[in-house]
Design a protein around this motif. Sequence first.
Motif, PDB file in Angstrom:
ATOM      1  N   VAL A 295     -31.881  58.668  14.665  1.00  0.00           N
ATOM      2  CA  VAL A 295     -30.694  59.405  14.447  1.00  0.00           C
ATOM      3  C   VAL A 295     -29.351  58.559  14.735  1.00  0.00           C
ATOM      4  O   VAL A 295     -28.619  58.651  14.304  1.00  0.00           O
ATOM      5  CB  VAL A 295     -30.835  60.427  15.896  1.00  0.00           C
ATOM      6  N   TYR A 296     -29.756  57.317  15.404  1.00  0.00           N
ATOM      7  CA  TYR A 296     -28.592  56.456  15.838  1.00  0.00           C
ATOM      8  C   TYR A 296     -28.071  55.682  14.632  1.00  0.00           C
ATOM      9  O   TYR A 296     -26.870  55.227  14.492  1.00  0.00           O
ATOM     10  CB  TYR A 296     -29.015  55.466  16.805  1.00  0.00           C
ATOM     11  N   GLN A 297     -28.806  55.631  13.410  1.00  0.00           N
ATOM     12  CA  GLN A 297     -28.441  55.225  12.222  1.00  0.00           C
ATOM     13  C   GLN A 297     -27.792  56.239  11.262  1.00  0.00           C
ATOM     14  O   GLN A 297     -27.280  56.053  10.068  1.00  0.00           O
ATOM     15  CB  GLN A 297     -29.467  54.575  11.402  1.00  0.00           C
ATOM     16  N   LEU A 298     -27.571  57.532  11.785  1.00  0.00           N
ATOM     17  CA  LEU A 298     -27.106  58.406  11.198  1.00  0.00           C
ATOM     18  C   LEU A 298     -25.628  59.111  11.738  1.00  0.00           C
ATOM     19  O   LEU A 298     -25.370  60.057  11.008  1.00  0.00           O
ATOM     20  CB  LEU A 298     -28.213  59.760  11.116  1.00  0.00           C
ATOM     21  N   ARG A 299     -24.939  58.358  12.173  1.00  0.00           N
ATOM     22  CA  ARG A 299     -23.598  58.627  12.858  1.00  0.00           C
ATOM     23  C   ARG A 299     -22.536  58.731  11.840  1.00  0.00           C
ATOM     24  O   ARG A 299     -22.858  57.989  10.842  1.00  0.00           O
ATOM     25  CB  ARG A 299     -23.508  57.641  13.795  1.00  0.00           C
TER      26      ARG A 299
ATOM     27  N   GLU B  48     -32.867  70.522  13.636  1.00  0.00           N
ATOM     28  CA  GLU B  48     -32.110  70.416  14.667  1.00  0.00           C
ATOM     29  C   GLU B  48     -31.716  68.848  14.897  1.00  0.00           C
ATOM     30  O   GLU B  48     -30.827  68.351  15.365  1.00  0.00           O
ATOM     31  CB  GLU B  48     -32.989  70.571  15.970  1.00  0.00           C
ATOM     32  N   LYS B  49     -32.556  68.001  14.178  1.00  0.00           N
ATOM     33  CA  LYS B  49     -32.356  66.610  13.997  1.00  0.00           C
ATOM     34  C   LYS B  49     -30.790  66.417  13.384  1.00  0.00           C
ATOM     35  O   LYS B  49     -30.109  65.338  13.703  1.00  0.00           O
ATOM     36  CB  LYS B  49     -33.314  65.789  13.338  1.00  0.00           C
ATOM     37  N   ILE B  50     -30.533  67.034  12.396  1.00  0.00           N
ATOM     38  CA  ILE B  50     -29.290  67.033  11.732  1.00  0.00           C
ATOM     39  C   ILE B  50     -28.325  67.199  12.653  1.00  0.00           C
ATOM     40  O   ILE B  50     -27.307  66.303  12.718  1.00  0.00           O
ATOM     41  CB  ILE B  50     -29.146  67.864  10.712  1.00  0.00           C
ATOM     42  N   PHE B  51     -28.255  68.081  13.507  1.00  0.00           N
ATOM     43  CA  PHE B  51     -27.200  68.483  14.345  1.00  0.00           C
ATOM     44  C   PHE B  51     -27.036  67.376  15.439  1.00  0.00           C
ATOM     45  O   PHE B  51     -25.883  66.888  15.866  1.00  0.00           O
ATOM     46  CB  PHE B  51     -27.508  69.876  15.094  1.00  0.00           C
ATOM     47  N   HIS B  52     -28.329  66.795  15.873  1.00  0.00           N
ATOM     48  CA  HIS B  52     -28.356  65.900  16.980  1.00  0.00           C
ATOM     49  C   HIS B  52     -27.519  64.486  16.095  1.00  0.00           C
ATOM     50  O   HIS B  52     -26.951  63.502  16.922  1.00  0.00           O
ATOM     51  CB  HIS B  52     -29.639  65.243  17.214  1.00  0.00           C
ATOM     52  N   ALA B  53     -27.648  64.053  14.842  1.00  0.00           N
ATOM     53  CA  ALA B  53     -26.970  63.325  14.382  1.00  0.00           C
ATOM     54  C   ALA B  53     -25.136  63.544  14.319  1.00  0.00           C
ATOM     55  O   ALA B  53     -24.406  62.254  14.113  1.00  0.00           O
ATOM     56  CB  ALA B  53     -27.248  62.919  12.710  1.00  0.00           C
ATOM     57  N   GLN B  54     -24.830  64.560  14.615  1.00  0.00           N
ATOM     58  CA  GLN B  54     -23.549  64.929  14.962  1.00  0.00           C
ATOM     59  C   GLN B  54     -22.758  64.574  13.760  1.00  0.00           C
ATOM     60  O   GLN B  54     -21.555  64.101  13.805  1.00  0.00           O
ATOM     61  CB  GLN B  54     -22.979  64.200  16.039  1.00  0.00           C
ATOM     62  N   PRO B  55     -22.788  64.965  12.528  1.00  0.00           N
ATOM     63  CA  PRO B  55     -21.906  64.973  11.411  1.00  0.00           C
ATOM     64  C   PRO B  55     -20.780  66.100  11.593  1.00  0.00           C
ATOM     65  O   PRO B  55     -20.976  66.904  12.402  1.00  0.00           O
ATOM     66  CB  PRO B  55     -22.882  65.307   9.968  1.00  0.00           C
ATOM     67  N   LYS B  56     -19.814  65.873  10.825  1.00  0.00           N
ATOM     68  CA  LYS B  56     -18.657  66.928  10.910  1.00  0.00           C
ATOM     69  C   LYS B  56     -18.948  68.229  10.189  1.00  0.00           C
ATOM     70  O   LYS B  56     -18.654  69.240  10.922  1.00  0.00           O
ATOM     71  CB  LYS B  56     -17.414  66.254  10.161  1.00  0.00           C
ATOM     72  N   ASN B  57     -19.902  68.258   9.276  1.00  0.00           N
ATOM     73  CA  ASN B  57     -20.469  69.259   8.411  1.00  0.00           C
ATOM     74  C   ASN B  57     -21.839  69.336   8.521  1.00  0.00           C
ATOM     75  O   ASN B  57     -22.399  68.030   8.170  1.00  0.00           O
ATOM     76  CB  ASN B  57     -19.558  69.584   7.165  1.00  0.00           C
ATOM     77  N   VAL B  58     -22.546  70.630   8.224  1.00  0.00           N
ATOM     78  CA  VAL B  58     -23.854  70.492   7.925  1.00  0.00           C
ATOM     79  C   VAL B  58     -24.019  71.694   7.112  1.00  0.00           C
ATOM     80  O   VAL B  58     -23.445  72.691   7.072  1.00  0.00           O
ATOM     81  CB  VAL B  58     -24.731  70.980   8.967  1.00  0.00           C
ATOM     82  N   PHE B  59     -24.770  71.340   5.896  1.00  0.00           N
ATOM     83  CA  PHE B  59     -24.948  72.126   4.670  1.00  0.00           C
ATOM     84  C   PHE B  59     -26.672  72.274   4.396  1.00  0.00           C
ATOM     85  O   PHE B  59     -27.238  71.363   4.358  1.00  0.00           O
ATOM     86  CB  PHE B  59     -24.152  71.841   3.445  1.00  0.00           C
ATOM     87  N   VAL B  60     -27.127  73.632   4.679  1.00  0.00           N
ATOM     88  CA  VAL B  60     -28.698  73.903   4.466  1.00  0.00           C
ATOM     89  C   VAL B  60     -28.709  74.705   3.407  1.00  0.00           C
ATOM     90  O   VAL B  60     -28.183  75.949   3.607  1.00  0.00           O
ATOM     91  CB  VAL B  60     -29.412  73.831   5.934  1.00  0.00           C
TER      92      VAL B  60
END
Length: 265
Positions: free
Chosen positions: A138-142, A165-177
Amino acid sequence: MAFLFIYVIPLRGRLVSSMKERIFFIPMEEKMDDIICKRAATVQFWDIYAKWYRSWIEHNNYHDRIIDVLTTIVEPGWRVLDIGAGNGVLSLPLCAIGCDVTSLEPSAGMRNILYEETFNRGIDWLHVDERRWEDSPVYQLRNYDLIMACNSLHLTEMGFKQAVEKIFHAQPKNVFVVTELGAPEIKVKWQYGDYTMLFTKCYETESSLAYHSTDEIKEYWSFMMDRRLHPYEIEGIKSRIVFECDHMWLKDTARVGMYWWERNT
């Protein structure tokens, strides 16, 4: 890994569970999850399945609405991560509008198609990451503006819930699933932490796979079932074949859900 007949399976395009409705001719005692779902969750499956995925994606407009949403909302310059990118069907249109895109694709077979597509489109600025989503720290996905996944999260070792949940832990500005609907393990929440869902769209779309011969159909289903087909199964397939546009079709549709969240600031 943009990924719910496929992702499904033209698979990544289609959710494996939908295959159960297609395989009407398979004996009830055979367990569909054991035969198809578990195999489809392995990288090795996709290495071989890549040629069928290519055929599926070339013969339908499954991703058109998804691409319309992305190219309408995403802005040039965004940093984007595409989980389970496949042949780049979603990654490459975003590259074309000036985004900095990383395609996460662990299958060598699928990456070969991706590289071919980038060459054909003259795109040489796409970043390709060969890791699985579950192996990406996750720390590489910021610092991504968008992390997206199309019919791929249910195929991860961790399962759909934890993969989302891992996507949201990476804290992107937007998430699209994007995922196909119907499987009990596919559950999407309205809100995750500091994120609010901006919209959800559900619709039905064409998802048929075209074949060029009966032998090709037999080859496909023998691979899917991981064994030779019985004569009555072959007859069951033949009874559903539709001839259109110089191809043999086993017609199929998919119910697709698109979900977009934005991080609260």
